[in-house]
Design a protein around this motif. Structure first.
Motif, short mmCIF file in Angstrom:
data_model
loop_
_atom_site.label_atom_id
_atom_site.label_comp_id
_atom_site.label_asym_id
_atom_site.label_seq_id
_atom_site.Cartn_x
_atom_site.Cartn_y
_atom_site.Cartn_z
N GLN A 1 0.80 -1.46 -0.02
CA GLN A 1 0.26 0.11 -0.06
C GLN A 1 1.05 0.99 0.07
O GLN A 1 1.94 1.48 0.78
N VAL A 2 0.23 2.17 -1.44
CA VAL A 2 1.36 3.72 -1.03
C VAL A 2 1.07 4.70 0.06
O VAL A 2 -0.08 4.04 0.66
N HIS A 3 2.22 4.49 0.59
CA HIS A 3 1.96 5.75 2.14
C HIS A 3 3.14 6.97 1.18
O HIS A 3 3.67 6.53 1.49
N VAL A 4 2.59 8.34 1.69
CA VAL A 4 3.53 9.13 1.88
C VAL A 4 3.56 9.93 3.25
O VAL A 4 2.03 10.31 3.70
N GLN A 5 4.64 10.18 3.53
CA GLN A 5 3.83 11.26 4.87
C GLN A 5 4.90 12.60 5.30
O GLN A 5 5.96 12.31 4.68
#
Length: 126
Positions: A1-5
């Motif tokens: 799952q793509v995640h950007v933080q």
């Protein structure tokens, strides 16, 4: 799952500097168009800056041109926004966003971005 933080938001005095970071997982920042948007209280979210998939082109809104610089570190898979000469009107929540890999060009429309971070707060005092 793509995640950007996002990270790096803070309270700073006018004229100061901050560097925002956007760490991505399950997504390579050098394989996607990456952008920064911001949203001030009571206002619509607006584009700030964008870097193309190739990294050869960057775009900036008129409000930040000459003061902000977008960059990326492919080794650390991180997008940055260096913000200098900050003004009170830069106060906003700043968001990192990514387009699907099929698109190589920047877009100023938030509907063209598929993945978003939760945002980081930047407050500039006068």
């Amino acid at each position: 799952q793509v995640h950007v933080q996002e990270s790096g938001g803070d309270l700073v005095q006018a004229g100061g500097s901050l560097r925002l970071s956007c760490q991505a997982s399950m997504l390579l920042v050098d394989s996607h168009v990456m952008a920064w948007f911001r949203q001030a209280p009571g206002k619509k979210r607006e584009p700030v800056s964008c870097i193309t998939k190739s990294g050869s082109d960057t775009e900036y809104s008129d409000a930040v041109k000459g003061r902000f610089t977008i960059s990326r570190d492919n080794t650390n898979n991180t997008l940055y926004l260096q913000m200098n000469s900050l003004k009170p009107e830069d106060t906003a929540t700043y968001y990192c966003a990514a387009r699907v890999w099929q698109h190589g060009a920047c877009s100023s429309s938030e509907i063209d971005y598929n993945w978003w971070g939760q945002g980081t707060q930047v407050t500039v005092s006068s």
